[in-house]
Design a protein around this motif. Structure first.
Motif, PDB file in Angstrom:
ATOM      1  N   PHE A   1       0.818  -1.216   0.000  1.00  0.00           N
ATOM      2  CA  PHE A   1       0.000   0.000   0.000  1.00  0.00           C
ATOM      3  C   PHE A   1       0.856   1.273   0.000  1.00  0.00           C
ATOM      4  CE2 PHE A   1      -2.998  -2.737   2.762  1.00  0.00           C
ATOM      5  CZ  PHE A   1      -3.486  -3.392   1.650  1.00  0.00           C
ATOM      6  N   GLY A   2       2.085   1.172  -0.466  1.00  0.00           N
ATOM      7  CA  GLY A   2       2.963   2.336  -0.444  1.00  0.00           C
ATOM      8  C   GLY A   2       3.600   2.600   0.901  1.00  0.00           C
TER       9      GLY A   2
ATOM     10  N   GLN B   1       6.740   0.279   8.541  1.00  0.00           N
ATOM     11  CA  GLN B   1       5.339   0.614   8.810  1.00  0.00           C
ATOM     12  C   GLN B   1       4.455  -0.634   8.782  1.00  0.00           C
ATOM     13  OE1 GLN B   1       5.110   3.717   5.707  1.00  0.00           O
ATOM     14  NE2 GLN B   1       4.329   5.110   7.306  1.00  0.00           N
ATOM     15  N   ILE B   2       4.696  -1.523   7.827  1.00  0.00           N
ATOM     16  CA  ILE B   2       3.920  -2.760   7.748  1.00  0.00           C
ATOM     17  C   ILE B   2       4.202  -3.640   8.969  1.00  0.00           C
ATOM     18  CG2 ILE B   2       3.639  -4.927   6.486  1.00  0.00           C
ATOM     19  CD1 ILE B   2       2.129  -2.618   5.274  1.00  0.00           C
ATOM     20  N   GLU B   3       5.425  -3.681   9.427  1.00  0.00           N
ATOM     21  CA  GLU B   3       5.742  -4.448  10.625  1.00  0.00           C
ATOM     22  C   GLU B   3       4.955  -3.919  11.824  1.00  0.00           C
ATOM     23  OE1 GLU B   3       9.563  -5.917  13.326  1.00  0.00           O
ATOM     24  OE2 GLU B   3       9.870  -4.497  11.686  1.00  0.00           O
ATOM     25  N   GLN B   4       4.846  -2.597  11.941  1.00  0.00           N
ATOM     26  CA  GLN B   4       4.088  -2.019  13.038  1.00  0.00           C
ATOM     27  C   GLN B   4       2.599  -2.328  12.903  1.00  0.00           C
ATOM     28  OE1 GLN B   4       4.748  -0.988  15.829  1.00  0.00           O
ATOM     29  NE2 GLN B   4       3.195   0.455  16.564  1.00  0.00           N
ATOM     30  N   VAL B   5       2.081  -2.312  11.687  1.00  0.00           N
ATOM     31  CA  VAL B   5       0.683  -2.661  11.447  1.00  0.00           C
ATOM     32  C   VAL B   5       0.404  -4.088  11.925  1.00  0.00           C
ATOM     33  CG1 VAL B   5      -0.983  -3.185   9.614  1.00  0.00           C
ATOM     34  CG2 VAL B   5       0.266  -1.024   9.572  1.00  0.00           C
ATOM     35  N   ILE B   6       1.287  -5.017  11.574  1.00  0.00           N
ATOM     36  CA  ILE B   6       1.103  -6.411  11.969  1.00  0.00           C
ATOM     37  C   ILE B   6       1.286  -6.578  13.481  1.00  0.00           C
ATOM     38  CG2 ILE B   6       1.941  -8.769  11.669  1.00  0.00           C
ATOM     39  CD1 ILE B   6       0.389  -7.609   9.281  1.00  0.00           C
ATOM     40  N   ARG B   7       2.220  -5.827  14.055  1.00  0.00           N
ATOM     41  CA  ARG B   7       2.422  -5.889  15.506  1.00  0.00           C
ATOM     42  C   ARG B   7       1.143  -5.482  16.241  1.00  0.00           C
ATOM     43  NH1 ARG B   7       6.896  -6.126  18.434  1.00  0.00           N
ATOM     44  NH2 ARG B   7       8.194  -5.556  16.637  1.00  0.00           N
ATOM     45  N   LEU B   8       0.524  -4.391  15.804  1.00  0.00           N
ATOM     46  CA  LEU B   8      -0.705  -3.933  16.451  1.00  0.00           C
ATOM     47  C   LEU B   8      -1.857  -4.900  16.200  1.00  0.00           C
ATOM     48  CD1 LEU B   8      -0.470  -0.098  15.747  1.00  0.00           C
ATOM     49  CD2 LEU B   8      -0.115  -1.262  17.924  1.00  0.00           C
TER      50      LEU B   8
ATOM     51  N   ARG C   1      -7.234  -2.579  10.795  1.00  0.00           N
ATOM     52  CA  ARG C   1      -7.903  -1.418  10.190  1.00  0.00           C
ATOM     53  C   ARG C   1      -7.437  -0.124  10.839  1.00  0.00           C
ATOM     54  NH1 ARG C   1     -13.935  -2.700  11.315  1.00  0.00           N
ATOM     55  NH2 ARG C   1     -14.053  -0.453  10.925  1.00  0.00           N
ATOM     56  N   LEU C   2      -7.411  -0.115  12.179  1.00  0.00           N
ATOM     57  CA  LEU C   2      -6.977   1.089  12.886  1.00  0.00           C
ATOM     58  C   LEU C   2      -5.532   1.438  12.555  1.00  0.00           C
ATOM     59  CD1 LEU C   2      -8.415   0.633  16.501  1.00  0.00           C
ATOM     60  CD2 LEU C   2      -9.200   2.250  14.767  1.00  0.00           C
ATOM     61  N   ALA C   3      -4.675   0.417  12.528  1.00  0.00           N
ATOM     62  CA  ALA C   3      -3.256   0.667  12.278  1.00  0.00           C
ATOM     63  C   ALA C   3      -3.023   1.178  10.863  1.00  0.00           C
ATOM     64  CB  ALA C   3      -2.456  -0.612  12.527  1.00  0.00           C
ATOM     65  N   LEU C   4      -3.743   0.650   9.887  1.00  0.00           N
ATOM     66  CA  LEU C   4      -3.596   1.141   8.508  1.00  0.00           C
ATOM     67  C   LEU C   4      -4.094   2.579   8.407  1.00  0.00           C
ATOM     68  CD1 LEU C   4      -4.676  -1.979   6.407  1.00  0.00           C
ATOM     69  CD2 LEU C   4      -2.393  -0.955   6.519  1.00  0.00           C
ATOM     70  N   ALA C   5      -5.229   2.874   9.032  1.00  0.00           N
ATOM     71  CA  ALA C   5      -5.743   4.247   9.005  1.00  0.00           C
ATOM     72  C   ALA C   5      -4.768   5.203   9.661  1.00  0.00           C
ATOM     73  CB  ALA C   5      -7.104   4.306   9.696  1.00  0.00           C
TER      74      ALA C   5
ATOM     75  N   GLU D   1      -6.112   8.414   3.624  1.00  0.00           N
ATOM     76  CA  GLU D   1      -7.094   8.971   4.543  1.00  0.00           C
ATOM     77  C   GLU D   1      -6.403   9.497   5.790  1.00  0.00           C
ATOM     78  OE1 GLU D   1     -10.206   6.556   6.146  1.00  0.00           O
ATOM     79  OE2 GLU D   1      -8.882   5.450   7.491  1.00  0.00           O
ATOM     80  N   HIS D   2      -6.991  10.507   6.373  1.00  0.00           N
ATOM     81  CA  HIS D   2      -6.561  10.993   7.674  1.00  0.00           C
ATOM     82  C   HIS D   2      -7.451  10.325   8.714  1.00  0.00           C
ATOM     83  CE1 HIS D   2      -3.821  13.994   6.092  1.00  0.00           C
ATOM     84  NE2 HIS D   2      -4.760  14.380   5.244  1.00  0.00           N
ATOM     85  N   PRO D   3      -6.876   9.654   9.686  1.00  0.00           N
ATOM     86  CA  PRO D   3      -7.712   8.947  10.670  1.00  0.00           C
ATOM     87  C   PRO D   3      -8.558   9.914  11.479  1.00  0.00           C
ATOM     88  CG  PRO D   3      -5.420   9.010  11.389  1.00  0.00           C
ATOM     89  CD  PRO D   3      -5.448   9.526   9.973  1.00  0.00           C
ATOM     90  N   ARG D   4      -9.745   9.481  11.840  1.00  0.00           N
ATOM     91  CA  ARG D   4     -10.609  10.272  12.701  1.00  0.00           C
ATOM     92  C   ARG D   4      -9.985  10.385  14.085  1.00  0.00           C
ATOM     93  NH1 ARG D   4     -16.269   7.273  12.549  1.00  0.00           N
ATOM     94  NH2 ARG D   4     -14.864   5.563  13.125  1.00  0.00           N
ATOM     95  N   PRO D   5     -10.167  11.520  14.763  1.00  0.00           N
ATOM     96  CA  PRO D   5      -9.577  11.666  16.103  1.00  0.00           C
ATOM     97  C   PRO D   5      -9.947  10.527  17.048  1.00  0.00           C
ATOM     98  CG  PRO D   5     -10.396  13.779  15.323  1.00  0.00           C
ATOM     99  CD  PRO D   5     -10.835  12.762  14.317  1.00  0.00           C
TER     100      PRO D   5
END
Length: 331
Positions: free
Chosen positions: A8-9, A14-21, A75-79, A108-112
C-alpha cells in the motif's frame, strides 16, 4: 534482521508495526490464532489451524471472533498510517483459511476517535483481577453501546432481573467443561506458563485463584501454582454486557470480533478495564439458553465484565515476523 514486505505504499517498518498492532487482539487462552499474507496491494487475514482449541471451541466460533478483533486492530493501524482500508470478509476466491482481504481505498486521515483507539491497543488486555466498586457511569455505558453499533452489532447491558439466571448458566457451563478431561488438558496446555513465553496465559496475568465465594466464575489460569491472597474479593455488582449479532454465521462472527475490539478499546480509552466470561457461550446448551434469555432475536457472541480496574500485567505476544504466512525476507 528480517525485512517485512512493503504494501500500500507503506515502508517495511510501517507494515511491521501494522502487523504488531494487529497481533495485540484478544483470543481464547491467548492462543493468537491469526496469520497474515502481505502482498503489494493486498493483505490477507487467515486463521491458523494449528492454534485451534477443539475442546473449548469445536466450531471455531471464538477463533473467528479473535481474528475479527485482529482485523479491527489492522484497520486502525492502517488508518493511522494514512491508508483507508477496504475489507472483504470471507473472500469467495480465497483459500480455506482465508477470513478477510484488505485493500487500499486511497489515502485517509484517521478520525480523532480512531487515533485514540489505536493508541489504546497496547494498553488493552484482559483484567482478571477484581474491579473497584466504582460503578461504570451512564455516559461510559452509552459510549460502549455506540461503539458496537458502529460495527453493525448491538450491546445488551444485562439488567438486574437477568443477573441471577445468567449467573446460574455461567456456573453450569463451568462445571460441565471442568468435568471434561479433554477440556482440562487443553486448558492446562495454554495456562500457567512462565513469563518468558510468547503465548498462552502466564501466572503474572492469571488473576487470583477462583474461590467458592465468587459470584461469577473466573477461569483458573494459575495452574495450581499460586494460592489466593487472603482478603481477595471480587466486586459484587459488575457491569455485564452481551455483545450480540443479528445473524449467527461465520460473517457475523468476524463482524462481532471487530465490534468486540472496538468496544474493548473504547473502554480502555475511557479508563475502563474488561475481561470475557466465555464459558457460558462455549457450551451449546447454555449458549442457547442465553439466546432464549434475549428473547430469541439475537445471537450472543461474547459476554464481557466491565469496570474500573487496577494495574495488571498483559499476556505475552508473538513477534510480528511469526505471524506472516510466507515469512519476512532475511537481510
Amino acid at each position: 534482521m528480517p525485512t517485512f514486505p512493503a504494501a500500500f505504499g507503506l515502508t517495511s517498518c510501517q507494515i511491521e508495526q501494522v502487523i504488531r498492532l494487529a497481533g495485540m487482539a484478544p483470543s481464547l487462552h491467548n492462543s493468537q490464532p491469526w496469520r497474515f499474507r502481505i502482498m503489494p496491494h493486498l493483505i490477507e487475514l487467515h486463521a491458523d489451524p494449528k492454534r485451534r482449541l477443539p475442546a473449548a471451541d469445536p466450531e471455531d466460533r471464538e477463533l473467528r471472533l479473535a481474528c475479527g478483533a485482529a482485523l479491527f486492530n489492522l484497520r486502525l493501524a492502517l488508518a493511522q498510517a494514512g491508508v483507508h482500508p477496504l475489507v472483504t470478509l470471507l473472500p469467495p476466491l480465497g483459500s480455506a483459511t482465508a477470513l478477510a482481504e484488505i485493500r487500499s481505498g486511497g489515502h485517509e486521515h484517521p478520525r480523532p476517535g480512531d487515533v485514540q483507539l489505536c493508541e489504546a491497543i497496547p494498553r488493552r488486555h484482559s483484567h482478571r483481577q477484581p474491579f473497584q466498586n466504582t460503578p461504570v457511569s451512564t455516559e461510559d455505558r452509552h459510549e460502549l453501546v455506540r461503539a458496537v453499533q458502529e460495527e453493525h452489532t448491538w450491546l445488551h447491558v444485562v439488567p438486574p432481573g437477568q443477573l441471577g439466571t445468567l449467573e446460574g448458566l455461567v456456573h453450569r457451563a463451568h462445571r460441565v467443561q471442568m468435568a471434561d478431561e479433554r477440556f482440562r488438558a487443553e486448558l492446562a496446555a495454554w495456562v500457567g506458563r512462565g513469563d518468558d513465553g510468547s503465548e498462552g496465559v502466564p501466572l503474572s496475568a492469571a488473576g487470583p485463584k477462583p474461590g467458592l465465594q465468587d459470584q461469577w466464575v473466573n477461569r483458573d489460569f494459575t495452574a495450581g501454582q499460586a494460592e489466593r491472597a487472603p482478603g481477595t474479593k471480587f466486586e459484587s455488582h459488575p457491569l455485564l454486557a452481551l455483545l450480540c449479532s443479528r445473524t449467527d454465521d461465520q460473517e457475523a462472527e468476524l463482524q462481532s470480533g471487530q465490534a468486540l475490539q472496538r468496544l474493548w478499546l473504547t473502554a480502555t480509552a475511557r479508563g475502563l478495564a474488561a475481561s470475557v466470561i466465555s464459558q457460558v457461550l462455549e457450551l451449546p446448551e447454555t449458549r442457547q439458553e442465553v439466546h432464549d434469555l434475549l428473547g430469541g432475536h439475537a445471537a450472543p457472541q461474547a459476554l464481557l465484565r466491565i469496570g474500573h480496574g487496577t494495574t495488571t500485567a498483559a499476556a505475552p505476544r508473538r513477534e510480528p515476523a511469526d505471524l506472516l504466512i510466507d515469512g519476512p525476507a532475511q537481510d
